[in-house]
Write a protein that holds these residues in place. Structure first.
Motif, short mmCIF file in Angstrom:
data_model
loop_
_atom_site.label_atom_id
_atom_site.label_comp_id
_atom_site.label_asym_id
_atom_site.label_seq_id
_atom_site.Cartn_x
_atom_site.Cartn_y
_atom_site.Cartn_z
N SER A 310 -6.45 18.85 -27.99
CA SER A 310 -6.93 19.26 -28.76
C SER A 310 -7.66 20.15 -28.62
CB SER A 310 -8.31 17.56 -29.33
OG SER A 310 -9.48 18.54 -28.21
N GLY A 311 -7.75 21.01 -30.52
CA GLY A 311 -8.06 22.13 -30.47
C GLY A 311 -9.28 23.24 -30.11
N THR A 312 -10.22 20.83 -29.36
CA THR A 312 -11.63 21.45 -29.05
C THR A 312 -11.97 23.16 -28.53
OG1 THR A 312 -12.27 19.08 -29.01
CG2 THR A 312 -13.66 20.04 -28.06
N PRO A 313 -11.34 22.86 -26.82
CA PRO A 313 -10.39 22.39 -26.86
C PRO A 313 -10.59 21.81 -25.14
CG PRO A 313 -10.62 24.64 -25.94
CD PRO A 313 -11.45 24.80 -26.57
N SER A 314 -10.13 20.24 -25.29
CA SER A 314 -10.16 19.82 -24.28
C SER A 314 -8.55 19.56 -23.70
CB SER A 314 -10.36 18.18 -25.13
OG SER A 314 -9.95 17.89 -25.72
N ILE A 315 -8.21 18.97 -22.67
CA ILE A 315 -7.32 18.22 -21.89
C ILE A 315 -7.71 16.76 -21.27
CG2 ILE A 315 -5.39 18.34 -20.49
CD1 ILE A 315 -6.05 21.14 -20.19
N THR A 316 -7.45 16.13 -21.77
CA THR A 316 -7.64 14.38 -21.40
C THR A 316 -6.43 13.67 -20.70
OG1 THR A 316 -8.79 14.39 -23.13
CG2 THR A 316 -8.84 12.00 -22.33
N ILE A 317 -6.86 13.35 -19.51
CA ILE A 317 -5.80 12.58 -18.58
C ILE A 317 -6.76 11.36 -18.83
CG2 ILE A 317 -4.52 13.52 -16.63
CD1 ILE A 317 -5.36 16.13 -16.68
N GLY A 318 -4.95 10.63 -18.69
CA GLY A 318 -5.71 9.24 -18.60
C GLY A 318 -5.67 8.67 -16.57
N THR A 319 -6.03 7.03 -16.83
CA THR A 319 -5.18 6.98 -15.55
C THR A 319 -4.05 6.72 -14.47
OG1 THR A 319 -5.35 4.84 -15.87
CG2 THR A 319 -7.72 5.36 -15.98
N GLY A 320 -4.04 7.14 -13.70
CA GLY A 320 -2.54 6.73 -12.74
C GLY A 320 -2.27 8.45 -12.36
N PHE A 321 -3.45 9.02 -11.91
CA PHE A 321 -2.64 10.47 -12.01
C PHE A 321 -3.86 10.84 -10.33
CE2 PHE A 321 -1.61 10.83 -16.39
CZ PHE A 321 -0.05 11.20 -16.83
N ASP A 322 -3.18 12.51 -10.26
CA ASP A 322 -3.98 12.87 -8.61
C ASP A 322 -3.94 14.14 -10.43
OD1 ASP A 322 -4.84 11.66 -6.48
OD2 ASP A 322 -2.67 12.22 -6.25
N LYS A 323 -5.70 15.16 -10.46
CA LYS A 323 -5.65 16.25 -11.50
C LYS A 323 -5.38 17.09 -10.89
CE LYS A 323 -8.61 13.30 -13.55
NZ LYS A 323 -9.54 13.06 -14.42
N SER A 324 -5.51 18.49 -10.85
CA SER A 324 -6.14 19.71 -10.37
C SER A 324 -7.42 20.04 -11.44
CB SER A 324 -5.17 20.63 -10.31
OG SER A 324 -5.12 21.08 -12.00
N ALA A 325 -8.19 20.68 -11.07
CA ALA A 325 -9.72 21.15 -11.86
C ALA A 325 -8.89 22.13 -13.02
CB ALA A 325 -10.68 21.89 -10.54
N GLN A 326 -9.94 21.79 -13.70
CA GLN A 326 -9.33 22.63 -15.08
C GLN A 326 -9.13 24.68 -15.14
OE1 GLN A 326 -11.15 20.88 -18.29
NE2 GLN A 326 -9.70 19.36 -18.63
N LYS A 327 -8.51 25.11 -15.79
CA LYS A 327 -8.57 26.74 -15.18
C LYS A 327 -8.76 27.40 -16.19
CE LYS A 327 -9.14 26.33 -12.07
NZ LYS A 327 -10.14 26.80 -11.34
N ALA A 328 -10.21 27.31 -16.79
CA ALA A 328 -10.58 27.70 -18.29
C ALA A 328 -10.86 29.85 -18.48
CB ALA A 328 -11.79 27.03 -18.65
N SER A 329 -10.96 30.16 -19.64
CA SER A 329 -10.86 31.62 -19.64
C SER A 329 -10.92 31.33 -20.84
CB SER A 329 -10.23 32.27 -19.54
OG SER A 329 -10.21 33.54 -19.47
N THR A 330 -12.40 32.18 -21.41
CA THR A 330 -12.57 32.80 -22.64
C THR A 330 -11.22 33.94 -23.52
OG1 THR A 330 -15.41 32.09 -22.24
CG2 THR A 330 -14.94 33.30 -24.15
N ILE A 331 -11.61 33.20 -24.99
CA ILE A 331 -10.43 34.44 -25.43
C ILE A 331 -11.76 34.40 -27.24
CG2 ILE A 331 -8.83 33.80 -25.00
CD1 ILE A 331 -7.69 31.75 -26.84
N LYS A 332 -11.07 35.99 -27.72
CA LYS A 332 -11.89 36.02 -28.64
C LYS A 332 -10.85 35.93 -29.41
CE LYS A 332 -15.41 39.23 -26.45
NZ LYS A 332 -17.04 38.39 -27.07
N TYR A 333 -12.07 35.74 -31.19
CA TYR A 333 -10.30 35.45 -32.13
C TYR A 333 -11.11 35.96 -33.33
CZ TYR A 333 -12.62 31.24 -33.40
OH TYR A 333 -13.39 29.51 -33.33
#
Length: 333
Positions: A310-333
């Protein structure tokens, strides 16, 4: 659907550093040895650097030399516990695996792998998977049916009865942001990298990488590579590069992209070991706000699962995954 158990640990932030603009526009002739030194000193994983394309590395190194304050990068290590994975499949009936989304071919493939390990000698297991004598004993225990292995009704997860901290597959995952903004308009080049250090047990499905951002920014210059190497769980190690392809992608305009690629090729013993995804996020003028760009790797272990953005922004991962930590960085717009 019950949530499959696969113990996983994400080792906190390995590195987070600020580093520059001019992502691809200014390409100085920095020798590869110097390029690797610059990026390694900035926190890049050495093995990942060995797998990255030289042009990608040179662009970032050039930016660091030009102005290190405008480049930000962070890396993390995804660790998958193969002991718990082996224990799960050993103690789960085919009928339940089918309910989890596995097909007969995938189940047969997994059973063949377990039988293969079971038929190896102690020295063969230790040599192939780089484990100690005590770890070998735990592997053997994990592939023996355990009547105490139960489903926890509260969480829907499997209860682990074998220690879950050894015999792991590891993957480094990172994201670099290079600020190419002018005084009038925002522009950011995003590079996402990943590199498996050892083969993973489940390789019957497709993996995903999600990149999401806020602020309604546009995207362009999207490119990706997935490199398939000879060697998988049977060999215990990766050997030579055999095949390179692009990840498929599904874009949500002004919000994000979900990339997808097969964990392994139809050709036997070739797994997706390493790769890079790149994109430029931009707008025609500044609005005076901050937002974030985030990325995440999802290693699929069942077929019935999904990943959304989503543009919130967010990433939603359902069940059945091994997942990495989220990498995040601030941007100005």
């Amino acid at each position: 659907m019950k949530k499959i158990f696969c113990a996983i640990s994400t080792l906190g932030l390995i590195s987070s550093f600020l580093v520059s603009p001019a992502f691809a526009n200014e390409n100085t002739d920095i020798p590869e040895g110097k390029v690797n030194q610059i990026l390694e000193e900035s926190g890049y994983d050495i093995e990942t650097l060995e797998e990255m394309e030289f042009t990608d590395k040179q662009e970032i190194a050039t930016a660091i030399l030009k102005d290190p304050s405008l480049v930000e990068s962070s890396n993390t290590l995804l660790t998958i516990d193969n002991i718990s994975t082996l224990e799960y499949f050993t103690n789960t009936e085919d009928s339940e695996l089918i309910q989890e989304g596995y097909g007969e071919e995938e189940i047969n493939n997994i059973r063949d792998k377990i039988d293969y390990i079971d038929n190896l000698s102690k020295n063969e297991v230790k040599d192939k998977y780089n484990v100690s004598s005590s770890e070998y004993k735990m592997i053997k225990k994990a592939i023996e049916t355990n009547p105490e292995y139960e489903v926890n009704d509260d969480s829907g997860e499997k209860t682990v009865t074998t220690s879950g901290s050894i015999a792991t597959s590891k993957m480094s995952f990172g994201m670099t942001k290079v600020n190419n903004s002018t005084s009038k308009a925002p522009s950011y080049n995003i590079t996402v990298t990943y590199n498996w250090k050892s083969p993973y047990f489940v390789d019957s499905f497709s993996d995903n990488i999600g990149i999401a951002w806020g602020g309604g920014l546009n995207s362009k210059n999207i490119s990706s590579t997935a490199k398939y190497y000879a060697g998988n769980w049977y060999t215990g190690k990766y050997n030579s590069l055999k095949y390179t392809k692009s990840w498929s992608k599904s874009e949500t305009p002004n919000k994000g992209i979900v990339f997808s690629t097969a964990q392994a090729r139809a050709v036997a013993t070739q797994q997706n070991k390493t790769g890079t995804i790149k994109a430029t996020l931009y707008q025609t003028k500044f609005k005076g706000y901050d937002t974030k760009v985030i990325s995440q790797f999802a290693h699929k272990i069942v077929t019935v699962s999904n990943i959304t953005i989503s543009g919130t922004p967010s990433i939603t991962i359902g069940t059945g995954f091994d997942k990495s930590a989220q990498k995040a960085s601030t941007i100005k717009y």
